[in-house]
Design a protein around this motif. Structure first.
Motif, mmCIF file in Angstrom:
data_model
loop_
_atom_site.group_PDB
_atom_site.id
_atom_site.type_symbol
_atom_site.label_atom_id
_atom_site.label_comp_id
_atom_site.label_asym_id
_atom_site.label_seq_id
_atom_site.Cartn_x
_atom_site.Cartn_y
_atom_site.Cartn_z
ATOM 1 N N LEU A 1 0.714 -1.209 0.136
ATOM 2 C CA LEU A 1 0.016 0.042 -0.029
ATOM 3 C C LEU A 1 0.759 1.403 -0.063
ATOM 4 O O LEU A 1 0.609 2.227 -0.837
ATOM 5 N N VAL A 2 1.913 1.323 0.726
ATOM 6 C CA VAL A 2 2.674 2.289 0.905
ATOM 7 C C VAL A 2 3.441 2.636 -0.612
ATOM 8 O O VAL A 2 3.575 3.681 -1.210
ATOM 9 N N ALA A 3 3.876 1.501 -1.113
ATOM 10 C CA ALA A 3 4.441 1.680 -2.580
ATOM 11 C C ALA A 3 3.576 2.073 -3.425
ATOM 12 O O ALA A 3 3.947 2.999 -4.471
ATOM 13 N N ILE A 4 2.390 1.759 -3.476
ATOM 14 C CA ILE A 4 1.036 2.519 -4.179
ATOM 15 C C ILE A 4 1.171 4.030 -3.927
ATOM 16 O O ILE A 4 0.949 4.984 -4.879
ATOM 17 N N TRP A 5 1.138 4.291 -2.652
ATOM 18 C CA TRP A 5 0.791 5.725 -2.418
ATOM 19 C C TRP A 5 1.966 6.587 -2.728
ATOM 20 O O TRP A 5 1.818 7.741 -3.248
ATOM 21 N N TRP A 6 3.329 5.936 -2.973
ATOM 22 C CA TRP A 6 4.461 6.823 -3.286
ATOM 23 C C TRP A 6 4.475 6.744 -4.521
ATOM 24 O O TRP A 6 5.097 7.848 -5.325
ATOM 25 N N GLU A 7 3.958 5.978 -5.351
ATOM 26 C CA GLU A 7 3.833 5.971 -6.912
ATOM 27 C C GLU A 7 3.017 7.028 -7.425
ATOM 28 O O GLU A 7 3.148 7.719 -8.378
ATOM 29 N N GLN A 8 1.876 7.185 -6.537
ATOM 30 C CA GLN A 8 1.048 8.098 -7.005
ATOM 31 C C GLN A 8 1.308 9.598 -6.326
ATOM 32 O O GLN A 8 0.845 10.636 -6.880
ATOM 33 N N ASN A 9 2.424 9.871 -5.583
ATOM 34 C CA ASN A 9 2.482 11.259 -4.854
ATOM 35 C C ASN A 9 3.913 11.660 -5.035
ATOM 36 O O ASN A 9 4.161 12.797 -4.783
#
Length: 256
Positions: free
Chosen positions: A167-175
Protein backbone atom coordinates in the motif's frame (compact mmCIF):
# COMPACT_ATOMS: atom_id res chain seq x y z
CA UNK A 1 40.49 17.97 -27.48
CA UNK A 2 40.69 20.30 -24.49
CA UNK A 3 36.89 20.58 -24.35
CA UNK A 4 36.62 16.80 -24.50
CA UNK A 5 38.97 16.44 -21.53
CA UNK A 6 36.96 19.00 -19.55
CA UNK A 7 33.71 17.16 -20.34
CA UNK A 8 35.19 13.82 -19.27
CA UNK A 9 36.44 15.43 -16.04
CA UNK A 10 32.99 16.85 -15.28
CA UNK A 11 31.34 13.48 -15.89
CA UNK A 12 33.96 11.73 -13.76
CA UNK A 13 33.53 14.00 -10.75
CA UNK A 14 29.74 13.96 -11.14
CA UNK A 15 29.86 10.17 -11.00
CA UNK A 16 32.00 10.29 -7.86
CA UNK A 17 29.59 12.74 -6.20
CA UNK A 18 26.61 10.59 -7.16
CA UNK A 19 28.30 7.46 -5.82
CA UNK A 20 29.27 9.19 -2.57
CA UNK A 21 25.70 10.38 -2.07
CA UNK A 22 24.27 6.91 -2.68
CA UNK A 23 26.93 5.32 -0.53
CA UNK A 24 26.07 7.71 2.29
CA UNK A 25 22.40 6.74 2.05
CA UNK A 26 23.30 3.05 1.99
CA UNK A 27 25.50 3.54 5.05
CA UNK A 28 22.70 5.27 6.92
CA UNK A 29 20.23 2.51 6.05
CA UNK A 30 22.75 -0.07 7.28
CA UNK A 31 23.21 1.87 10.53
CA UNK A 32 19.45 2.23 10.94
CA UNK A 33 19.22 -1.59 11.02
CA UNK A 34 21.63 -1.78 13.96
CA UNK A 35 20.78 -3.34 17.34
CA UNK A 36 22.18 -0.32 19.18
CA UNK A 37 19.37 2.21 19.49
CA UNK A 38 21.13 4.81 21.63
CA UNK A 39 24.39 5.16 19.73
CA UNK A 40 23.53 4.10 16.17
CA UNK A 41 19.84 3.77 15.27
CA UNK A 42 18.74 7.12 16.65
CA UNK A 43 21.55 9.01 14.91
CA UNK A 44 20.83 7.24 11.61
CA UNK A 45 17.13 8.01 12.00
CA UNK A 46 17.82 11.72 12.40
CA UNK A 47 20.20 11.78 9.41
CA UNK A 48 17.77 9.87 7.18
CA UNK A 49 14.88 12.12 8.17
CA UNK A 50 16.95 15.16 7.23
CA UNK A 51 17.32 13.75 3.71
CA UNK A 52 13.54 14.09 3.33
CA UNK A 53 12.34 12.92 -0.10
CA UNK A 54 15.65 11.28 -0.99
CA UNK A 55 15.29 8.75 1.84
CA UNK A 56 11.74 7.62 1.05
CA UNK A 57 12.45 5.08 -1.76
CA UNK A 58 15.12 3.38 0.37
CA UNK A 59 12.75 3.19 3.34
CA UNK A 60 9.96 1.79 1.17
CA UNK A 61 12.34 -0.91 0.00
CA UNK A 62 13.18 -1.63 3.64
CA UNK A 63 9.48 -2.15 4.39
CA UNK A 64 9.75 -5.48 2.57
CA UNK A 65 12.41 -6.78 4.95
CA UNK A 66 11.70 -9.86 7.07
CA UNK A 67 14.78 -9.22 9.20
CA UNK A 68 14.53 -9.25 13.00
CA UNK A 69 17.17 -7.28 14.93
CA UNK A 70 16.48 -7.29 18.66
CA UNK A 71 17.56 -3.96 20.11
CA UNK A 72 19.96 -3.91 23.02
CA UNK A 73 18.45 -2.81 26.32
CA UNK A 74 18.21 0.96 26.58
CA UNK A 75 17.16 3.07 29.54
CA UNK A 76 16.19 5.75 27.02
CA UNK A 77 13.65 3.68 25.14
CA UNK A 78 10.20 2.28 25.83
CA UNK A 79 8.69 0.24 22.98
CA UNK A 80 6.74 -3.02 22.54
CA UNK A 81 9.91 -5.10 22.75
CA UNK A 82 10.66 -3.65 26.19
CA UNK A 83 10.32 -5.97 29.15
CA UNK A 84 11.45 -3.62 31.90
CA UNK A 85 12.08 0.09 31.93
CA UNK A 86 13.26 2.77 34.32
CA UNK A 87 10.94 5.72 33.82
CA UNK A 88 13.27 8.68 33.87
CA UNK A 89 14.01 10.13 30.46
CA UNK A 90 13.02 7.40 28.06
CA UNK A 91 11.57 7.83 24.59
CA UNK A 92 8.19 6.13 24.08
CA UNK A 93 7.95 4.67 20.59
CA UNK A 94 4.86 2.48 20.05
CA UNK A 95 6.35 0.40 17.23
CA UNK A 96 7.75 -3.14 17.13
CA UNK A 97 11.22 -1.77 16.43
CA UNK A 98 12.93 -5.17 16.53
CA UNK A 99 11.38 -5.87 13.13
CA UNK A 100 13.27 -3.90 10.49
CA UNK A 101 10.17 -3.46 8.32
CA UNK A 102 8.30 -1.82 11.19
CA UNK A 103 11.33 0.23 12.15
CA UNK A 104 11.30 1.56 8.59
CA UNK A 105 7.55 2.17 8.90
CA UNK A 106 8.16 4.18 12.07
CA UNK A 107 10.63 6.48 10.31
CA UNK A 108 8.47 6.72 7.21
CA UNK A 109 5.50 7.86 9.29
CA UNK A 110 7.72 10.37 11.11
CA UNK A 111 9.05 11.70 7.83
CA UNK A 112 5.73 11.92 5.96
CA UNK A 113 3.31 12.60 8.86
CA UNK A 114 1.20 9.76 7.47
CA UNK A 115 -0.50 6.93 9.32
CA UNK A 116 0.32 3.76 7.39
CA UNK A 117 -0.71 1.54 10.29
CA UNK A 118 2.69 0.51 11.62
CA UNK A 119 2.06 1.57 15.22
CA UNK A 120 1.29 -0.90 17.96
CA UNK A 121 -1.65 -0.43 20.28
CA UNK A 122 -1.14 1.52 23.45
CA UNK A 123 0.52 0.73 26.73
CA UNK A 124 -1.55 -0.83 29.47
CA UNK A 125 -3.21 2.34 30.75
CA UNK A 126 -3.22 1.48 34.47
CA UNK A 127 0.49 0.72 34.54
CA UNK A 128 1.30 3.78 32.46
CA UNK A 129 -0.70 6.04 34.78
CA UNK A 130 1.12 4.57 37.77
CA UNK A 131 4.44 5.27 36.07
CA UNK A 132 3.45 8.87 35.39
CA UNK A 133 2.26 9.40 38.97
CA UNK A 134 5.49 8.04 40.40
CA UNK A 135 7.52 10.13 38.00
CA UNK A 136 5.78 13.26 39.24
CA UNK A 137 6.87 12.50 42.80
CA UNK A 138 10.39 11.71 41.59
CA UNK A 139 10.50 7.99 42.33
CA UNK A 140 12.43 7.36 39.14
CA UNK A 141 14.29 4.31 40.35
CA UNK A 142 11.23 2.03 40.22
CA UNK A 143 11.46 -0.65 37.53
CA UNK A 144 8.23 -1.77 35.88
CA UNK A 145 7.10 -4.61 33.69
CA UNK A 146 5.52 -2.96 30.66
CA UNK A 147 2.47 -4.48 28.99
CA UNK A 148 1.31 -3.61 25.48
CA UNK A 149 -2.22 -4.40 24.39
CA UNK A 150 -3.00 -6.86 21.60
CA UNK A 151 0.54 -7.46 20.34
CA UNK A 152 0.67 -9.40 17.09
CA UNK A 153 2.42 -12.73 16.70
CA UNK A 154 5.54 -12.89 14.55
CA UNK A 155 3.55 -14.48 11.74
CA UNK A 156 0.89 -11.77 11.92
CA UNK A 157 3.57 -9.07 11.86
CA UNK A 158 5.16 -10.54 8.73
CA UNK A 159 1.83 -10.89 6.93
CA UNK A 160 0.54 -7.42 7.83
CA UNK A 161 3.89 -5.79 7.03
CA UNK A 162 3.83 -7.24 3.54
CA UNK A 163 0.36 -5.82 2.86
CA UNK A 164 1.28 -2.42 4.29
CA UNK A 165 4.45 -2.29 2.20
CA UNK A 166 2.39 -2.81 -0.95
CA UNK A 167 0.00 0.00 0.00
CA UNK A 168 2.85 2.38 0.81
CA UNK A 169 4.50 1.62 -2.54
CA UNK A 170 1.24 2.47 -4.33
CA UNK A 171 0.92 5.69 -2.30
CA UNK A 172 4.45 6.74 -3.26
CA UNK A 173 3.91 5.93 -6.92
CA UNK A 174 0.89 8.23 -6.90
CA UNK A 175 2.48 11.05 -4.88
CA UNK A 176 6.24 11.10 -5.41
CA UNK A 177 6.25 13.59 -8.29
CA UNK A 178 4.90 16.50 -6.22
CA UNK A 179 5.75 15.40 -2.68
CA UNK A 180 7.60 17.79 -0.40
CA UNK A 181 7.75 17.84 3.37
CA UNK A 182 5.82 21.11 3.43
CA UNK A 183 3.06 19.51 1.35
CA UNK A 184 3.13 16.56 3.76
CA UNK A 185 2.65 18.91 6.71
CA UNK A 186 -0.32 20.59 5.03
CA UNK A 187 -1.88 17.23 4.15
CA UNK A 188 -1.54 16.07 7.76
CA UNK A 189 -3.09 19.27 9.12
CA UNK A 190 -6.02 18.94 6.71
CA UNK A 191 -6.65 15.31 7.64
CA UNK A 192 -9.09 14.11 10.26
CA UNK A 193 -6.45 11.83 11.73
CA UNK A 194 -5.50 12.86 15.26
CA UNK A 195 -2.20 10.99 15.09
CA UNK A 196 -1.12 12.71 11.86
CA UNK A 197 -2.14 16.14 13.12
CA UNK A 198 -0.30 15.59 16.41
CA UNK A 199 2.83 14.50 14.57
CA UNK A 200 2.74 17.62 12.42
CA UNK A 201 2.14 19.96 15.38
CA UNK A 202 4.89 18.36 17.45
CA UNK A 203 7.31 18.59 14.54
CA UNK A 204 6.64 22.29 14.05
CA UNK A 205 6.64 23.12 17.76
CA UNK A 206 10.10 21.60 18.14
CA UNK A 207 11.43 22.66 14.75
CA UNK A 208 14.10 25.08 15.92
CA UNK A 209 15.14 23.14 19.02
CA UNK A 210 15.42 19.74 17.34
CA UNK A 211 17.46 18.58 14.35
CA UNK A 212 14.45 18.82 12.06
CA UNK A 213 14.67 19.53 8.37
CA UNK A 214 11.94 20.72 6.04
CA UNK A 215 12.81 22.66 2.90
CA UNK A 216 11.13 26.10 2.72
CA UNK A 217 9.54 25.68 6.15
CA UNK A 218 10.23 29.23 7.34
CA UNK A 219 9.48 30.72 3.93
CA UNK A 220 6.04 29.12 3.70
CA UNK A 221 5.04 28.83 7.36
CA UNK A 222 2.96 32.00 7.71
CA UNK A 223 1.39 31.96 4.26
CA UNK A 224 0.75 28.25 3.61
CA UNK A 225 1.07 26.28 6.84
CA UNK A 226 -0.21 28.41 9.72
CA UNK A 227 -3.66 29.01 8.13
CA UNK A 228 -4.27 25.24 8.27
CA UNK A 229 -3.32 25.22 11.96
CA UNK A 230 -5.80 28.02 12.68
CA UNK A 231 -8.56 26.09 10.89
CA UNK A 232 -8.06 23.23 13.34
CA UNK A 233 -9.91 25.33 15.91
CA UNK A 234 -13.06 24.05 14.18
CA UNK A 235 -11.97 20.42 14.34
CA UNK A 236 -14.37 17.89 15.87
CA UNK A 237 -11.48 15.94 17.41
CA UNK A 238 -12.00 16.22 21.17
CA UNK A 239 -8.35 16.62 22.08
CA UNK A 240 -7.67 19.33 19.50
CA UNK A 241 -8.46 22.44 21.61
CA UNK A 242 -5.90 21.38 24.20
CA UNK A 243 -3.32 20.49 21.55
CA UNK A 244 -3.78 23.84 19.81
CA UNK A 245 -3.61 25.79 23.05
CA UNK A 246 -0.32 24.10 23.85
CA UNK A 247 0.99 24.65 20.32
CA UNK A 248 0.17 28.36 20.15
CA UNK A 249 1.54 28.85 23.67
CA UNK A 250 4.94 27.59 22.52
CA UNK A 251 4.71 28.68 18.89
CA UNK A 252 6.80 31.82 18.96
CA UNK A 253 7.54 33.83 15.82
CA UNK A 254 8.53 31.73 12.82
CA UNK A 255 11.15 33.30 10.61
CA UNK A 256 9.93 34.85 7.36
Amino acid sequence: MKNKIILISILFFSSIASYAQKNNLDSLIHAFKSKDFDEVVLSAKIALEQKQKEAIPALIQLLQSTEYAKLYYSELLMYPGTKRVVFEKEIIIPYELDWISIRAGWLLEELTFKDFGYRSTELDSEIFEEIKRNNEIETNEIIYTIDWKNRQTNEQILQSSKKKAELVAIWWEQNNANWTRVSALKTALQSNNEYCISKALNFMAEYESEKNNCDNFFTLYKSEIRPHIVLLKHSLIKSMPEKLEDYFHHEGPKRN
